[in-house]
Design a protein around this motif. Structure first.
Motif, PDB file in Angstrom:
ATOM      1  N   LEU A 221       0.864  -1.170   0.000  1.00 10.86           N
ATOM      2  CA  LEU A 221       0.000   0.000   0.000  1.00 10.86           C
ATOM      3  C   LEU A 221       0.906   1.227   0.000  1.00 10.86           C
ATOM      4  O   LEU A 221       1.661   1.452   0.949  1.00 10.86           O
ATOM      5  N   ALA A 222       0.835   1.985  -1.077  1.00 12.30           N
ATOM      6  CA  ALA A 222       1.752   3.113  -1.262  1.00 12.30           C
ATOM      7  C   ALA A 222       1.315   4.274  -0.379  1.00 12.30           C
ATOM      8  O   ALA A 222       0.371   4.993  -0.683  1.00 12.30           O
ATOM      9  N   GLY A 223       2.021   4.436   0.743  1.00 17.73           N
ATOM     10  CA  GLY A 223       1.761   5.555   1.643  1.00 17.73           C
ATOM     11  C   GLY A 223       2.382   6.831   1.128  1.00 17.73           C
ATOM     12  O   GLY A 223       2.888   6.909   0.000  1.00 17.73           O
ATOM     13  N   SER A 224       2.386   7.849   1.968  1.00 17.50           N
ATOM     14  CA  SER A 224       2.826   9.185   1.547  1.00 17.50           C
ATOM     15  C   SER A 224       4.275   9.224   1.096  1.00 17.50           C
ATOM     16  O   SER A 224       4.659  10.090   0.310  1.00 17.50           O
ATOM     17  N   GLU A 225       5.089   8.273   1.552  1.00 17.59           N
ATOM     18  CA  GLU A 225       6.522   8.305   1.246  1.00 17.59           C
ATOM     19  C   GLU A 225       6.930   7.346   0.133  1.00 17.59           C
ATOM     20  O   GLU A 225       8.123   7.248  -0.184  1.00 17.59           O
ATOM     21  N   TYR A 226       5.974   6.635  -0.451  1.00 16.05           N
ATOM     22  CA  TYR A 226       6.329   5.594  -1.409  1.00 16.05           C
ATOM     23  C   TYR A 226       7.155   6.142  -2.567  1.00 16.05           C
ATOM     24  O   TYR A 226       8.144   5.540  -2.989  1.00 16.05           O
ATOM     25  N   HIS A 227       6.753   7.298  -3.103  1.00 15.72           N
ATOM     26  CA  HIS A 227       7.444   7.861  -4.263  1.00 15.72           C
ATOM     27  C   HIS A 227       8.488   8.911  -3.874  1.00 15.72           C
ATOM     28  O   HIS A 227       9.078   9.540  -4.762  1.00 15.72           O
ATOM     29  N   ALA A 228       8.730   9.078  -2.596  1.00 16.03           N
ATOM     30  CA  ALA A 228       9.723  10.065  -2.155  1.00 16.03           C
ATOM     31  C   ALA A 228      11.123   9.631  -2.580  1.00 16.03           C
ATOM     32  O   ALA A 228      11.448   8.434  -2.541  1.00 16.03           O
ATOM     33  N   PRO A 229      11.970  10.562  -2.975  1.00 19.41           N
ATOM     34  CA  PRO A 229      13.333  10.186  -3.385  1.00 19.41           C
ATOM     35  C   PRO A 229      14.160   9.595  -2.254  1.00 19.41           C
ATOM     36  O   PRO A 229      15.166   8.925  -2.503  1.00 19.41           O
ATOM     37  N   THR A 230      13.738   9.832  -1.010  1.00 26.65           N
ATOM     38  CA  THR A 230      14.467   9.299   0.139  1.00 26.65           C
ATOM     39  C   THR A 230      14.062   7.871   0.481  1.00 26.65           C
ATOM     40  O   THR A 230      14.686   7.247   1.344  1.00 26.65           O
ATOM     41  N   THR A 231      13.027   7.350  -0.178  1.00 29.19           N
ATOM     42  CA  THR A 231      12.586   5.975   0.070  1.00 29.19           C
ATOM     43  C   THR A 231      13.322   5.032  -0.869  1.00 29.19           C
ATOM     44  O   THR A 231      13.422   5.269  -2.067  1.00 29.19           O
ATOM     45  N   MET A 232      13.837   3.952  -0.301  1.00 34.51           N
ATOM     46  CA  MET A 232      14.584   2.973  -1.090  1.00 34.51           C
ATOM     47  C   MET A 232      13.758   1.700  -1.226  1.00 34.51           C
ATOM     48  O   MET A 232      13.305   1.128  -0.229  1.00 34.51           O
ATOM     49  N   HIS A 233      13.546   1.263  -2.453  1.00 42.24           N
ATOM     50  CA  HIS A 233      12.816   0.020  -2.710  1.00 42.24           C
ATOM     51  C   HIS A 233      13.812  -1.100  -3.007  1.00 42.24           C
ATOM     52  O   HIS A 233      14.887  -0.871  -3.559  1.00 42.24           O
ATOM     53  N   GLY A 234      13.458  -2.302  -2.631  1.00 45.13           N
ATOM     54  CA  GLY A 234      14.362  -3.426  -2.838  1.00 45.13           C
ATOM     55  C   GLY A 234      15.485  -3.470  -1.822  1.00 45.13           C
ATOM     56  O   GLY A 234      16.557  -4.017  -2.094  1.00 45.13           O
ATOM     57  N   TYR A 235      15.241  -2.924  -0.641  1.00 40.38           N
ATOM     58  CA  TYR A 235      16.261  -2.932   0.419  1.00 40.38           C
ATOM     59  C   TYR A 235      16.307  -4.312   1.082  1.00 40.38           C
ATOM     60  O   TYR A 235      15.263  -4.935   1.301  1.00 40.38           O
ATOM     61  N   VAL A 236      17.505  -4.784   1.398  1.00 42.03           N
ATOM     62  CA  VAL A 236      17.689  -6.079   2.051  1.00 42.03           C
ATOM     63  C   VAL A 236      18.634  -5.900   3.231  1.00 42.03           C
ATOM     64  O   VAL A 236      19.706  -5.302   3.094  1.00 42.03           O
TER      65      VAL A 236
END
Length: 395
Positions: A221-236
Motif C-alpha cells: 500500500l503506497a503511503g505518503s513516502e512511497y514515491h519520495a526520493p528518500t525511500t529505497m525500494h528493494g532494500y535487504v
C-alpha cells in the motif's frame, strides 16, 4: 457448438466452502454469502474473454472471482470472443447474509517473524522451551478479535501476517481497514506531529488461488513516502546473532550496556549495530529461532528520528503524513486507516484488487535513537471498516 465446461472451484471458508464442486456445466443460479469468493474458471479457451455483472464489464480474463459486499441478486454473463468458437452463457448469483455474523477484527495470525529488538521475547513473552508454534499462538491470543495486547515487530523488516474471517472488500472512495499501534505525539512542537512514530509498511494479498493461505502475490500500500526520493525500494538487511565471545563495550552515560550487540549488514554495502540498552536486558534476538542470521527485505523509509537535545537525551520521532501503521496516535482514526486502492505491484504500478484476505505489516525504518533504542513498529488490533460492531473501541 462446443460445450462449455465451467469449473466452479470453491475452497476453504474464505471461498464459500459449503458450496459443492460443480463440473457439469454452468448452473442457472448460485448461492453464496456476502464477502465470500466464488471462483469461476472456464475450461474452454478463445482469443478474448469478457465477464459482465449486472451489465457492467468486470473482467476481461478467462478466470474470474466473483465477490460482493452486500446481499442481492447479481446477473453474470461470460463471453468467449472468438471468430471461430464464440460462446455466451449467463447465470444468476444470489448473495446472502452470513449465517454467523462476521467479526470485523483479526481472526487468525499466519506469520510472526520479528527482527531483533528491545521488545522481542517480551511482546509476547517468550518462556523457556517455547517453539515458533507457541509464539504464534501467543501472538494470536494478543491481537485476535477484541483482544488488545501490543506485539512488537522489532527492527527494520520484522513482520506479521494476519487475516479476517471473510474477504475485506475494496469499496471505491472509502478506507477499508484500520490498524492500531502505540504512537503518541509530544507537546513541544505539536505542529510537526512528532513523538514516538515508528512507521510500519502495509502489504496486502488477495487469495486468488482460494486455498486460505497467504501464498499469492503481495502488494504494497503506497503511503505518503512511497514515491519520495528518500525511500529505497528493494532494500535487504541481514541481522547476525550476537557473538558470545565479543568484547562488551558500554556507554553508561546514554544508558547503553552493549554498543556492538547485534550486527547488521545490507545490500548497499553498509553495516551497523543494534545496541542493547539498560532498560531491556533480555535477548533481543528471537529465542525460538535457530538460524544465526535473519534476513528481511522491502521498502526502506528515511529515518524519522531527531535528537532535539543535541546530546542524545531527547529524541522525537516524527510522523509521516499518512499510510503507515504506528505512525499516528490511535485517536487519529483517519490517519490509521488504509485504502486497498493504494496497492501497487513490485514495479510501483497501481493494481485494482476486488478485496484482500491477508495483511502483512513490517517495520519500515532502520534507525537507532540512543537510549530509546531501535525503531520498531508495534500493533495491537485491526478492523474491517465495512463491518460495524457495537463493541468497537474507537480510541
Amino acid at each position: 457448438m462446443k460445450t462449455l465446461i465451467l469449473l466452479l472451484l470453491v475452497f476453504a471458508a474464505s471461498c464459500a466452502s459449503d458450496i459443492p464442486l460443480v463440473n457439469v456445466g454452468i448452473d442457472d443460479a448460485y448461492y453464496i454469502r456476502r464477502m465470500q469468493k466464488l471462483a469461476l474458471r472456464p475450461a474452454l479457451t478463445g482469443a478474448a474473454y469478457q465477464w459482465t455483472c449486472n451489465g457492467e464489464v468486470v473482467a476481461r480474463s478467462r478466470d474470474y472471482i466473483f465477490l460482493a459486499q452486500t446481499e442481492g441478486t447479481y446477473h453474470l454473463a461470460f463471453d468467449i470472443v472468438d471468430s471461430h468458437t464464440p460462446y455466451h452463457c449467463e447465470t444468476v448469483v444470489h448473495v446472502l447474509h452470513e449465517d454467523i455474523e462476521y467479526s470485523p477484527y483479526i481472526s487468525a495470525v499466519y506469520e510472526y517473524c520479528p527482527a531483533p529488538g528491545q521488545f522481542v521475547n517480551d511482546m509476547p513473552q517468550y518462556e523457556d522451551g517455547d517453539t515458533y508454534a507457541d509464539i504464534l499462538r501467543k501472538v494470536e491470543e494478543s491481537i485476535v478479535g477484541t483482544n488488545d495486547v501490543m506485539v512488537s515487530l522489532g527492527g527494520y523488516g520484522g513482520y506479521i501476517t494476519f487475516g479476517f474471517d471473510h474477504t475485506v472488500v475494496n469499496v471505491p472512495g472509502e478506507k477499508d481497514f484500520r490498524i492500531w499501534g502505540n504512537c503518541f505525539y509530544e507537546s513541544l512542537d505539536p505542529l510537526r506531529k512528532g513523538g514516538s512514530a515508528e512507521p510500519g509498511i502495509v502489504m496486502v494479498s488477495y487469495d486468488t488461488n482460494c486455498n486460505g493461505q497467504p501464498d499469492d502475490e503481495w502488494y504494497e500500500l503506497a503511503g505518503s513516502e512511497y514515491h519520495a526520493p528518500t525511500t529505497m525500494h528493494g532494500y535487504v538487511i541481514t541481522y547476525h546473532r550476537p557473538d558470545p565471545d565479543r568484547d562488551i563495550v558500554a556507554d553508561r552515560n546514554h544508558g547503553l550496556t552493549d554498543l556492538y550487540y547485534i550486527r547488521w549488514t545490507d545490500n548497499r554495502g553498509e553495516e551497523g549495530y543494534m545496541a542493547k540498552n539498560a532498560y531491556h536486558s533480555q535477548s533481543y534476538y528471537p529465542k525460538w529461532v535457530t538460524a544465526d542470521t535473519l534476513m528481511f527485505q522491502g521498502s526502506l523509509l528515511a529515518p524519522n528520528g531527531e535528537d532535539v537535545s543535541g546530546t542524545g537525551a531527547y529524541f522525537i520521532l516524527y510522523s509521516y503524513p499518512w499510510g503507515y501503521v504506528d505512525n499516528h496516535p490511535n485517536d487519529e482514526a483517519e490517519l490509521n486507516s488504509f485504502d486497498i486502492s493504494w496497492a501497487v505491484d513490485r514495479n510501483g504500478q497501481p493494481v485494482r484488487l476486488q478485496g484482500i484476505d491477508f495483511v502483512r505489516v513490517y517495520t519500515g525504518v532502520n534507525q537507532y535513537c540512543g537510549w530509546i533504542g531501535e525503531t520498531s513498529t508495534e500493533l495491537s488490533r485491526a478492523q474491517d471498516l465495512h463491518i460495524i460492531d457495537n463493541q468497537t473501541i474507537t480510541p
